[in-house]
Motif scaffolding. Sequence first.
Motif, PDB file in Angstrom:
ATOM      1  N   LYS A 141      17.227  74.309 -18.566  1.00 10.86           N
ATOM      2  CA  LYS A 141      16.053  74.874 -19.239  1.00 10.86           C
ATOM      3  C   LYS A 141      16.369  75.155 -20.703  1.00 10.86           C
ATOM      4  CE  LYS A 141      12.847  78.717 -19.216  1.00 10.86           C
ATOM      5  NZ  LYS A 141      12.578  80.068 -18.795  1.00 10.86           N
ATOM      6  N   GLU A 142      17.540  75.712 -20.970  1.00 10.62           N
ATOM      7  CA  GLU A 142      17.934  76.012 -22.354  1.00 10.62           C
ATOM      8  C   GLU A 142      18.062  74.731 -23.175  1.00 10.62           C
ATOM      9  OE1 GLU A 142      21.589  78.086 -24.850  1.00 10.62           O
ATOM     10  OE2 GLU A 142      21.531  78.295 -22.683  1.00 10.62           O
ATOM     11  N   GLU A 143      18.650  73.696 -22.584  1.00  7.61           N
ATOM     12  CA  GLU A 143      18.787  72.417 -23.293  1.00  7.61           C
ATOM     13  C   GLU A 143      17.419  71.829 -23.632  1.00  7.61           C
ATOM     14  OE1 GLU A 143      21.316  69.503 -21.438  1.00  7.61           O
ATOM     15  OE2 GLU A 143      22.838  71.002 -21.005  1.00  7.61           O
ATOM     16  N   VAL A 144      16.506  71.875 -22.682  1.00  6.29           N
ATOM     17  CA  VAL A 144      15.160  71.340 -22.905  1.00  6.29           C
ATOM     18  C   VAL A 144      14.443  72.144 -23.983  1.00  6.29           C
ATOM     19  CG1 VAL A 144      12.877  71.036 -21.848  1.00  6.29           C
ATOM     20  CG2 VAL A 144      14.925  70.314 -20.615  1.00  6.29           C
ATOM     21  N   GLU A 145      14.544  73.470 -23.930  1.00  7.48           N
ATOM     22  CA  GLU A 145      13.898  74.313 -24.942  1.00  7.48           C
ATOM     23  C   GLU A 145      14.475  74.033 -26.330  1.00  7.48           C
ATOM     24  OE1 GLU A 145      14.480  78.229 -23.338  1.00  7.48           O
ATOM     25  OE2 GLU A 145      12.622  78.133 -22.170  1.00  7.48           O
ATOM     26  N   ASN A 146      15.792  73.847 -26.428  1.00 14.95           N
ATOM     27  CA  ASN A 146      16.423  73.546 -27.718  1.00 14.95           C
ATOM     28  C   ASN A 146      15.961  72.198 -28.257  1.00 14.95           C
ATOM     29  OD1 ASN A 146      17.835  75.947 -27.752  1.00 14.95           O
ATOM     30  ND2 ASN A 146      19.702  75.071 -26.929  1.00 14.95           N
ATOM     31  N   LYS A 147      15.849  71.216 -27.385  1.00 13.85           N
ATOM     32  CA  LYS A 147      15.391  69.887 -27.827  1.00 13.85           C
ATOM     33  C   LYS A 147      13.933  69.928 -28.271  1.00 13.85           C
ATOM     34  CE  LYS A 147      18.716  67.179 -25.253  1.00 13.85           C
ATOM     35  NZ  LYS A 147      19.472  66.558 -26.303  1.00 13.85           N
ATOM     36  N   ILE A 148      13.110  70.707 -27.590  1.00 10.57           N
ATOM     37  CA  ILE A 148      11.704  70.848 -27.987  1.00 10.57           C
ATOM     38  C   ILE A 148      11.612  71.552 -29.337  1.00 10.57           C
ATOM     39  CG2 ILE A 148       9.529  72.024 -27.434  1.00 10.57           C
ATOM     40  CD1 ILE A 148      10.170  71.415 -24.467  1.00 10.57           C
ATOM     41  N   ALA A 149      12.382  72.629 -29.521  1.00 14.48           N
ATOM     42  CA  ALA A 149      12.369  73.359 -30.790  1.00 14.48           C
ATOM     43  C   ALA A 149      12.819  72.446 -31.930  1.00 14.48           C
ATOM     44  CB  ALA A 149      13.272  74.593 -30.700  1.00 14.48           C
ATOM     45  N   TYR A 150      13.847  71.634 -31.687  1.00 10.83           N
ATOM     46  CA  TYR A 150      14.323  70.712 -32.716  1.00 10.83           C
ATOM     47  C   TYR A 150      13.248  69.677 -33.042  1.00 10.83           C
ATOM     48  CZ  TYR A 150      17.019  67.136 -35.079  1.00 10.83           C
ATOM     49  OH  TYR A 150      17.459  66.226 -35.993  1.00 10.83           O
ATOM     50  N   ALA A 151      12.616  69.127 -32.012  1.00  9.51           N
ATOM     51  CA  ALA A 151      11.579  68.109 -32.230  1.00  9.51           C
ATOM     52  C   ALA A 151      10.404  68.674 -33.016  1.00  9.51           C
ATOM     53  CB  ALA A 151      11.111  67.545 -30.897  1.00  9.51           C
ATOM     54  N   ASN A 152      10.094  69.943 -32.813  1.00  7.78           N
ATOM     55  CA  ASN A 152       8.956  70.568 -33.490  1.00  7.78           C
ATOM     56  C   ASN A 152       9.313  71.136 -34.863  1.00  7.78           C
ATOM     57  OD1 ASN A 152       7.129  70.011 -31.430  1.00  7.78           O
ATOM     58  ND2 ASN A 152       7.632  71.888 -30.328  1.00  7.78           N
ATOM     59  N   SER A 153      10.597  71.198 -35.198  1.00  3.06           N
ATOM     60  CA  SER A 153      10.991  71.757 -36.492  1.00  3.06           C
ATOM     61  C   SER A 153      10.710  70.739 -37.594  1.00  3.06           C
ATOM     62  CB  SER A 153      12.463  72.154 -36.493  1.00  3.06           C
ATOM     63  OG  SER A 153      13.284  71.014 -36.392  1.00  3.06           O
ATOM     64  N   SER A 154      10.478  71.260 -38.779  1.00  2.00           N
ATOM     65  CA  SER A 154      10.164  70.370 -39.899  1.00  2.00           C
ATOM     66  C   SER A 154      11.444  69.986 -40.638  1.00  2.00           C
ATOM     67  CB  SER A 154       9.182  71.034 -40.855  1.00  2.00           C
ATOM     68  OG  SER A 154       9.729  72.238 -41.343  1.00  2.00           O
ATOM     69  N   ALA A 155      11.404  68.828 -41.246  1.00  2.27           N
ATOM     70  CA  ALA A 155      12.540  68.349 -42.038  1.00  2.27           C
ATOM     71  C   ALA A 155      12.391  68.841 -43.470  1.00  2.27           C
ATOM     72  CB  ALA A 155      12.595  66.829 -41.999  1.00  2.27           C
ATOM     73  N   VAL A 156      13.510  68.964 -44.149  1.00  2.00           N
ATOM     74  CA  VAL A 156      13.494  69.333 -45.561  1.00  2.00           C
ATOM     75  C   VAL A 156      14.030  68.165 -46.367  1.00  2.00           C
ATOM     76  CG1 VAL A 156      13.730  71.807 -45.160  1.00  2.00           C
ATOM     77  CG2 VAL A 156      15.764  70.414 -45.431  1.00  2.00           C
ATOM     78  N   GLU A 157      13.544  68.057 -47.587  1.00  3.22           N
ATOM     79  CA  GLU A 157      14.021  67.008 -48.477  1.00  3.22           C
ATOM     80  C   GLU A 157      15.257  67.507 -49.203  1.00  3.22           C
ATOM     81  OE1 GLU A 157      12.427  64.130 -52.065  1.00  3.22           O
ATOM     82  OE2 GLU A 157      11.362  65.989 -51.645  1.00  3.22           O
ATOM     83  N   ILE A 158      16.286  66.712 -49.204  1.00  6.21           N
ATOM     84  CA  ILE A 158      17.525  67.056 -49.890  1.00  6.21           C
ATOM     85  C   ILE A 158      17.715  66.059 -51.024  1.00  6.21           C
ATOM     86  CG2 ILE A 158      20.024  67.324 -49.660  1.00  6.21           C
ATOM     87  CD1 ILE A 158      19.513  67.831 -46.646  1.00  6.21           C
ATOM     88  N   GLN A 159      17.803  66.600 -52.238  1.00  7.08           N
ATOM     89  CA  GLN A 159      18.060  65.770 -53.415  1.00  7.08           C
ATOM     90  C   GLN A 159      19.543  65.901 -53.742  1.00  7.08           C
ATOM     91  OE1 GLN A 159      15.471  67.231 -56.472  1.00  7.08           O
ATOM     92  NE2 GLN A 159      13.629  66.420 -55.501  1.00  7.08           N
ATOM     93  N   ILE A 160      20.219  64.793 -53.806  1.00  4.33           N
ATOM     94  CA  ILE A 160      21.655  64.790 -54.067  1.00  4.33           C
ATOM     95  C   ILE A 160      21.861  64.203 -55.452  1.00  4.33           C
ATOM     96  CG2 ILE A 160      23.890  64.002 -53.230  1.00  4.33           C
ATOM     97  CD1 ILE A 160      22.216  63.576 -50.502  1.00  4.33           C
ATOM     98  N   LYS A 161      22.371  65.046 -56.365  1.00  9.32           N
ATOM     99  CA  LYS A 161      22.503  64.621 -57.758  1.00  9.32           C
ATOM    100  C   LYS A 161      23.849  65.059 -58.320  1.00  9.32           C
ATOM    101  CE  LYS A 161      17.576  65.234 -58.740  1.00  9.32           C
ATOM    102  NZ  LYS A 161      16.614  65.910 -59.612  1.00  9.32           N
ATOM    103  N   SER A 162      24.270  64.343 -59.356  1.00  9.73           N
ATOM    104  CA  SER A 162      25.420  64.770 -60.142  1.00  9.73           C
ATOM    105  C   SER A 162      25.026  64.639 -61.613  1.00  9.73           C
ATOM    106  CB  SER A 162      26.647  63.905 -59.837  1.00  9.73           C
ATOM    107  OG  SER A 162      26.417  62.565 -60.215  1.00  9.73           O
ATOM    108  N   GLU A 163      25.702  65.396 -62.455  1.00  4.89           N
ATOM    109  CA  GLU A 163      25.405  65.301 -63.880  1.00  4.89           C
ATOM    110  C   GLU A 163      25.776  63.912 -64.381  1.00  4.89           C
ATOM    111  OE1 GLU A 163      26.710  68.515 -66.378  1.00  4.89           O
ATOM    112  OE2 GLU A 163      26.444  69.955 -64.750  1.00  4.89           O
ATOM    113  N   SER A 164      24.959  63.393 -65.251  1.00  2.00           N
ATOM    114  CA  SER A 164      25.143  62.045 -65.785  1.00  2.00           C
ATOM    115  C   SER A 164      26.528  61.873 -66.389  1.00  2.00           C
ATOM    116  CB  SER A 164      24.063  61.764 -66.830  1.00  2.00           C
ATOM    117  OG  SER A 164      24.217  60.471 -67.347  1.00  2.00           O
ATOM    118  N   GLY A 165      27.200  60.801 -65.995  1.00  3.05           N
ATOM    119  CA  GLY A 165      28.503  60.474 -66.555  1.00  3.05           C
ATOM    120  C   GLY A 165      29.688  61.124 -65.876  1.00  3.05           C
ATOM    121  N   THR A 166      29.450  62.010 -64.897  1.00  2.32           N
ATOM    122  CA  THR A 166      30.555  62.717 -64.251  1.00  2.32           C
ATOM    123  C   THR A 166      31.160  61.944 -63.093  1.00  2.32           C
ATOM    124  OG1 THR A 166      29.056  63.928 -62.797  1.00  2.32           O
ATOM    125  CG2 THR A 166      29.655  64.989 -64.878  1.00  2.32           C
TER     126      THR A 166
END
Length: 106
Positions: free
Chosen positions: A31-56
């Motif tokens: 039951k706990e595994e199923v609830e965790n998988k449902i919570a994960y499926a319903n969670s929203s994704a976030v956008e991750i921007q990966i940057k470095s300073e120019s020339g570094t």
Amino acid sequence: MFNKTKFILFTSLSAFLFFSCSNFLEGAKLKEEVENKIAYANSSAVEIQIKSESGTGTVSPNQNVYKKQNDAIDLRFDPNKEYVFLGWQAYQNGTPTPLNLMIQKL
């Protein structure tokens, strides 16, 4: 014939009770595994921007990625010769944000 019927009935009942007990004991974990998988499926994704300073140096992946909480992401930074990599820093809407990382050095 009567003994054979009793034997089959007893064996079937024993198997049913054994497997029912096993499922009962593992039911809370399942039951706990199923609830965790449902919570994960319903969670929203976030956008991750990966940057470095120019020339570094070069960062990989060199694009924005979408991840959910607790998802793994492989990041790599190869500094140019005159630079040294000191660490990662996270920002949320331009403000420094605490970042929980599990870093594995390759």
